[in-house]
Design a protein around this motif. Sequence first.
Motif, PDB file in Angstrom:
ATOM      1  N   GLY A 251      -0.492 -19.008  -5.509  1.00  0.00           N
ATOM      2  CA  GLY A 251       0.170 -19.564  -4.331  1.00  0.00           C
ATOM      3  C   GLY A 251       1.366 -18.730  -3.902  1.00  0.00           C
ATOM      4  N   LYS A 252       2.163 -18.296  -4.868  1.00  0.00           N
ATOM      5  CA  LYS A 252       3.323 -17.461  -4.555  1.00  0.00           C
ATOM      6  C   LYS A 252       2.895 -16.115  -3.995  1.00  0.00           C
ATOM      7  CE  LYS A 252       6.509 -19.499  -7.846  1.00  0.00           C
ATOM      8  NZ  LYS A 252       7.443 -19.256  -8.946  1.00  0.00           N
ATOM      9  N   ILE A 253       1.811 -15.586  -4.513  1.00  0.00           N
ATOM     10  CA  ILE A 253       1.302 -14.302  -4.025  1.00  0.00           C
ATOM     11  C   ILE A 253       0.804 -14.454  -2.593  1.00  0.00           C
ATOM     12  CG2 ILE A 253      -0.591 -12.652  -4.321  1.00  0.00           C
ATOM     13  CD1 ILE A 253      -0.051 -12.935  -7.375  1.00  0.00           C
ATOM     14  N   LYS A 254       0.129 -15.549  -2.299  1.00  0.00           N
ATOM     15  CA  LYS A 254      -0.332 -15.783  -0.916  1.00  0.00           C
ATOM     16  C   LYS A 254       0.849 -15.943   0.039  1.00  0.00           C
ATOM     17  CE  LYS A 254      -4.088 -17.711   0.540  1.00  0.00           C
ATOM     18  NZ  LYS A 254      -5.204 -18.606   0.836  1.00  0.00           N
ATOM     19  N   GLU A 255       1.928 -16.569  -0.424  1.00  0.00           N
ATOM     20  CA  GLU A 255       3.127 -16.685   0.410  1.00  0.00           C
ATOM     21  C   GLU A 255       3.716 -15.304   0.699  1.00  0.00           C
ATOM     22  OE1 GLU A 255       6.046 -19.293  -1.293  1.00  0.00           O
ATOM     23  OE2 GLU A 255       4.608 -20.929  -1.492  1.00  0.00           O
ATOM     24  N   GLN A 256       3.775 -14.467  -0.318  1.00  0.00           N
ATOM     25  CA  GLN A 256       4.365 -13.132  -0.191  1.00  0.00           C
ATOM     26  C   GLN A 256       3.492 -12.211   0.660  1.00  0.00           C
ATOM     27  OE1 GLN A 256       7.272 -11.846  -1.587  1.00  0.00           O
ATOM     28  NE2 GLN A 256       6.884  -9.839  -0.711  1.00  0.00           N
TER      29      GLN A 256
ATOM     30  N   ASP B  87      -3.011  -3.525 -10.808  1.00  0.00           N
ATOM     31  CA  ASP B  87      -3.525  -2.406 -10.002  1.00  0.00           C
ATOM     32  C   ASP B  87      -4.447  -2.900  -8.886  1.00  0.00           C
ATOM     33  OD1 ASP B  87      -5.415  -3.067 -12.031  1.00  0.00           O
ATOM     34  OD2 ASP B  87      -6.385  -1.123 -11.793  1.00  0.00           O
ATOM     35  N   GLN B  88      -5.208  -3.971  -9.158  1.00  0.00           N
ATOM     36  CA  GLN B  88      -6.061  -4.556  -8.120  1.00  0.00           C
ATOM     37  C   GLN B  88      -5.211  -5.180  -7.011  1.00  0.00           C
ATOM     38  OE1 GLN B  88      -9.453  -4.753  -7.811  1.00  0.00           O
ATOM     39  NE2 GLN B  88      -9.891  -3.608  -9.657  1.00  0.00           N
ATOM     40  N   LEU B  89      -4.111  -5.826  -7.405  1.00  0.00           N
ATOM     41  CA  LEU B  89      -3.205  -6.419  -6.422  1.00  0.00           C
ATOM     42  C   LEU B  89      -2.625  -5.333  -5.528  1.00  0.00           C
ATOM     43  CD1 LEU B  89      -1.544  -8.717  -5.174  1.00  0.00           C
ATOM     44  CD2 LEU B  89       0.101  -8.420  -7.057  1.00  0.00           C
ATOM     45  N   ALA B  90      -2.167  -4.237  -6.126  1.00  0.00           N
ATOM     46  CA  ALA B  90      -1.603  -3.139  -5.337  1.00  0.00           C
ATOM     47  C   ALA B  90      -2.629  -2.591  -4.351  1.00  0.00           C
ATOM     48  CB  ALA B  90      -1.097  -2.029  -6.259  1.00  0.00           C
TER      49      ALA B  90
ATOM     50  N   GLU C   9      -4.709  -2.252   1.275  1.00  0.00           N
ATOM     51  CA  GLU C   9      -5.837  -2.451   2.190  1.00  0.00           C
ATOM     52  C   GLU C   9      -5.512  -3.458   3.291  1.00  0.00           C
ATOM     53  OE1 GLU C   9     -10.169  -4.572   1.742  1.00  0.00           O
ATOM     54  OE2 GLU C   9      -9.508  -3.317   0.071  1.00  0.00           O
ATOM     55  N   ARG C  10      -5.011  -4.624   2.913  1.00  0.00           N
ATOM     56  CA  ARG C  10      -4.796  -5.701   3.885  1.00  0.00           C
ATOM     57  C   ARG C  10      -3.535  -5.523   4.726  1.00  0.00           C
ATOM     58  NH1 ARG C  10      -9.723  -7.274   3.879  1.00  0.00           N
ATOM     59  NH2 ARG C  10     -10.396  -8.558   2.148  1.00  0.00           N
ATOM     60  N   HIS C  11      -2.507  -4.915   4.139  1.00  0.00           N
ATOM     61  CA  HIS C  11      -1.224  -4.809   4.834  1.00  0.00           C
ATOM     62  C   HIS C  11      -0.952  -3.398   5.358  1.00  0.00           C
ATOM     63  CE1 HIS C  11       0.354  -8.870   4.072  1.00  0.00           C
ATOM     64  NE2 HIS C  11      -0.474  -8.828   3.046  1.00  0.00           N
ATOM     65  N   GLY C  12      -1.843  -2.456   5.076  1.00  0.00           N
ATOM     66  CA  GLY C  12      -1.725  -1.114   5.622  1.00  0.00           C
ATOM     67  C   GLY C  12      -0.498  -0.352   5.160  1.00  0.00           C
ATOM     68  N   VAL C  13      -0.183  -0.461   3.872  1.00  0.00           N
ATOM     69  CA  VAL C  13       0.967   0.255   3.334  1.00  0.00           C
ATOM     70  C   VAL C  13       0.494   1.276   2.294  1.00  0.00           C
ATOM     71  CG1 VAL C  13       2.556  -1.676   3.742  1.00  0.00           C
ATOM     72  CG2 VAL C  13       1.430  -1.469   1.530  1.00  0.00           C
ATOM     73  N   ALA C  14       1.362   2.236   2.001  1.00  0.00           N
ATOM     74  CA  ALA C  14       1.059   3.253   0.991  1.00  0.00           C
ATOM     75  C   ALA C  14       1.157   2.639  -0.407  1.00  0.00           C
ATOM     76  CB  ALA C  14       2.036   4.419   1.113  1.00  0.00           C
ATOM     77  N   ARG C  15       0.569   3.326  -1.375  1.00  0.00           N
ATOM     78  CA  ARG C  15       0.563   2.828  -2.759  1.00  0.00           C
ATOM     79  C   ARG C  15       1.975   2.619  -3.286  1.00  0.00           C
ATOM     80  NH1 ARG C  15      -3.233   1.190  -6.714  1.00  0.00           N
ATOM     81  NH2 ARG C  15      -1.988   0.847  -8.550  1.00  0.00           N
ATOM     82  N   ASP C  16       2.899   3.576  -3.029  1.00  0.00           N
ATOM     83  CA  ASP C  16       4.250   3.391  -3.565  1.00  0.00           C
ATOM     84  C   ASP C  16       4.945   2.190  -2.929  1.00  0.00           C
ATOM     85  OD1 ASP C  16       3.598   5.700  -2.105  1.00  0.00           O
ATOM     86  OD2 ASP C  16       5.620   6.469  -2.154  1.00  0.00           O
TER      87      ASP C  16
ATOM     88  N   ASP D  86       3.511  -0.856  -4.668  1.00  0.00           N
ATOM     89  CA  ASP D  86       4.124  -0.966  -5.995  1.00  0.00           C
ATOM     90  C   ASP D  86       5.561  -1.479  -5.897  1.00  0.00           C
ATOM     91  OD1 ASP D  86       1.897  -0.161  -7.480  1.00  0.00           O
ATOM     92  OD2 ASP D  86       2.445   1.954  -7.353  1.00  0.00           O
ATOM     93  N   ARG D  87       6.311  -1.019  -4.893  1.00  0.00           N
ATOM     94  CA  ARG D  87       7.685  -1.474  -4.703  1.00  0.00           C
ATOM     95  C   ARG D  87       7.708  -2.971  -4.398  1.00  0.00           C
ATOM     96  NH1 ARG D  87      10.819  -3.392  -1.311  1.00  0.00           N
ATOM     97  NH2 ARG D  87       9.412  -3.142   0.452  1.00  0.00           N
ATOM     98  N   GLN D  88       6.792  -3.405  -3.542  1.00  0.00           N
ATOM     99  CA  GLN D  88       6.718  -4.827  -3.205  1.00  0.00           C
ATOM    100  C   GLN D  88       6.382  -5.675  -4.432  1.00  0.00           C
ATOM    101  OE1 GLN D  88       4.190  -5.586   0.188  1.00  0.00           O
ATOM    102  NE2 GLN D  88       5.214  -4.028   1.422  1.00  0.00           N
ATOM    103  N   ILE D  89       5.490  -5.168  -5.273  1.00  0.00           N
ATOM    104  CA  ILE D  89       5.132  -5.893  -6.499  1.00  0.00           C
ATOM    105  C   ILE D  89       6.326  -5.947  -7.440  1.00  0.00           C
ATOM    106  CG2 ILE D  89       3.672  -5.886  -8.560  1.00  0.00           C
ATOM    107  CD1 ILE D  89       1.445  -4.683  -6.755  1.00  0.00           C
ATOM    108  N   ARG D  90       7.058  -4.840  -7.583  1.00  0.00           N
ATOM    109  CA  ARG D  90       8.267  -4.848  -8.428  1.00  0.00           C
ATOM    110  C   ARG D  90       9.281  -5.868  -7.921  1.00  0.00           C
ATOM    111  NH1 ARG D  90       7.483   0.642  -8.193  1.00  0.00           N
ATOM    112  NH2 ARG D  90       9.181   0.891  -6.690  1.00  0.00           N
TER     113      ARG D  90
END
Length: 71
Positions: free
Chosen positions: A15-20, A37-40, A45-52, A55-59
């Motif tokens: 749920g928190k991930i869907k909110e984010q 790694d699957q989340l990244a 893919e869905r948000h059109g951002v680069a891998r780094d 990763d920053r968003q996940i951190r």
Amino acid sequence: MNDDRVEGNWKQFKGKIKEQWGKLTDDDLDVIAGKRDQLAGKIQERHGVARDEADRQIRDFESRNPDARWR
């Protein structure tokens, strides 16, 4: 940590991930299944951002949710 704890933790954080990352679908979350790694990849893919950036968003998410556990 055993797989049962990771799985239970994942269910709590879906749920928190869907909110984010609102563009992630329930199917995406089922595929991700707690794997960082699957989340990244899905964020890329869905948000059109680069891998780094993904990763920053996940951190950032991890810093706000210290109980987040990944496989």
